[in-house]
Structures are given as structure tokens and as C-alpha cells.
Design a protein around this motif. Structure first.
Motif, PDB file in Angstrom:
ATOM      1  N   PRO A 117      12.391  60.696 -14.807  1.00 39.20           N
ATOM      2  CA  PRO A 117      13.111  60.228 -15.994  1.00 39.20           C
ATOM      3  C   PRO A 117      12.218  59.330 -16.844  1.00 39.20           C
ATOM      4  O   PRO A 117      11.287  58.704 -16.335  1.00 39.20           O
ATOM      5  CB  PRO A 117      14.292  59.448 -15.418  1.00 39.20           C
ATOM      6  CG  PRO A 117      13.859  59.056 -14.052  1.00 39.20           C
ATOM      7  CD  PRO A 117      12.910  60.116 -13.590  1.00 39.20           C
ATOM      8  N   ASP A 118      12.500  59.285 -18.151  1.00 36.63           N
ATOM      9  CA  ASP A 118      11.770  58.386 -19.037  1.00 36.63           C
ATOM     10  C   ASP A 118      12.069  56.950 -18.639  1.00 36.63           C
ATOM     11  O   ASP A 118      13.183  56.617 -18.221  1.00 36.63           O
ATOM     12  CB  ASP A 118      12.179  58.602 -20.496  1.00 36.63           C
ATOM     13  CG  ASP A 118      11.721  59.949 -21.027  1.00 36.63           C
ATOM     14  OD1 ASP A 118      10.707  60.464 -20.510  1.00 36.63           O
ATOM     15  OD2 ASP A 118      12.377  60.463 -21.947  1.00 36.63           O
ATOM     16  N   ARG A 119      11.054  56.097 -18.777  1.00 37.40           N
ATOM     17  CA  ARG A 119      11.226  54.685 -18.455  1.00 37.40           C
ATOM     18  C   ARG A 119      11.502  53.903 -19.722  1.00 37.40           C
ATOM     19  O   ARG A 119      10.967  54.205 -20.779  1.00 37.40           O
ATOM     20  CB  ARG A 119       9.967  54.140 -17.794  1.00 37.40           C
ATOM     21  CG  ARG A 119       9.732  54.736 -16.433  1.00 37.40           C
ATOM     22  CD  ARG A 119       8.453  54.289 -15.802  1.00 37.40           C
ATOM     23  NE  ARG A 119       8.178  52.882 -16.042  1.00 37.40           N
ATOM     24  CZ  ARG A 119       7.138  52.237 -15.560  1.00 37.40           C
ATOM     25  NH1 ARG A 119       6.276  52.876 -14.820  1.00 37.40           N
ATOM     26  NH2 ARG A 119       6.930  50.976 -15.813  1.00 37.40           N
ATOM     27  N   ASP A 120      12.360  52.888 -19.608  1.00 32.90           N
ATOM     28  CA  ASP A 120      12.596  51.993 -20.731  1.00 32.90           C
ATOM     29  C   ASP A 120      11.356  51.141 -20.945  1.00 32.90           C
ATOM     30  O   ASP A 120      10.718  50.703 -19.991  1.00 32.90           O
ATOM     31  CB  ASP A 120      13.792  51.075 -20.461  1.00 32.90           C
ATOM     32  CG  ASP A 120      15.099  51.849 -20.393  1.00 32.90           C
ATOM     33  OD1 ASP A 120      15.187  52.917 -21.038  1.00 32.90           O
ATOM     34  OD2 ASP A 120      16.012  51.391 -19.689  1.00 32.90           O
ATOM     35  N   LYS A 121      11.022  50.904 -22.212  1.00 32.50           N
ATOM     36  CA  LYS A 121       9.874  50.067 -22.531  1.00 32.50           C
ATOM     37  C   LYS A 121      10.265  48.604 -22.354  1.00 32.50           C
ATOM     38  O   LYS A 121      11.335  48.181 -22.791  1.00 32.50           O
ATOM     39  CB  LYS A 121       9.410  50.325 -23.964  1.00 32.50           C
ATOM     40  CG  LYS A 121       8.151  49.593 -24.323  1.00 32.50           C
ATOM     41  CD  LYS A 121       7.665  49.983 -25.695  1.00 32.50           C
ATOM     42  CE  LYS A 121       6.409  49.201 -26.025  1.00 32.50           C
ATOM     43  NZ  LYS A 121       5.927  49.508 -27.349  1.00 32.50           N
TER      44      LYS A 121
END
Length: 78
Positions: A66-70
Motif C-alpha cells: 500500500p502507498d505510505r502517508d508522507k
């Protein structure tokens, strides 16, 4: 294979041994005195990501990361 102890008590492991065992700076070791002539040196930390590739290749199904939060936060100044 042999090595020599320095005046400060340091013993260098030969490059061939370090490469074969994938040793890196920061690895932890345990030292035991077996008898008057024998010292045992045993690595107690595993190499980084030891076994990770085999674990990922053994996955029975495809998966996506999954994409990671910045994270724009800055560390606290002490």
C-alpha cells in the motif's frame, strides 16, 4: 587462517571470513573462554533482512504494497 591482536586488544577478522559470513560493522558477538587455549566468538545478531527474500518468494499469492502517508513532521529539537 590467522590474525594478530593489536596493542589495544583488537582482533581483525580476515576479509574472506567477513564476506563468507556476511559480517558488517555493528554486528554483535558473544565471546566465551572454552579453556586456556580456546576462545569462541559467536555472532548473536542476524544479518539485516536475513531470510526476507525467501519469505517473500514463498508467498502463495500476488500482493501489492500500500502507498505510505508522507510524514512532514520534523524531529523535536533537544
Amino acid at each position: 587462517m590467522t590474525t594478530v591482536m593489536s596493542p589495544k586488544g583488537h582482533i581483525a577478522l580476515p576479509a574472506a571470513i567477513r564476506e563468507e559470513l556476511h559480517l558488517s560493522p555493528g554486528d554483535d558477538f558473544e565471546i566465551e573462554i572454552e579453556d586456556a587455549e580456546t576462545i569462541t566468538l559467536r555472532r548473536i545478531s542476524k544479518p539485516a533482512n536475513h531470510g526476507l527474500i525467501d519469505l517473500l518468494l514463498a508467498c502463495p499469492a500476488e500482493f501489492e504494497l500500500p502507498d505510505r502517508d508522507k510524514d512532514d513532521t520534523r524531529p523535536l529539537g533537544l
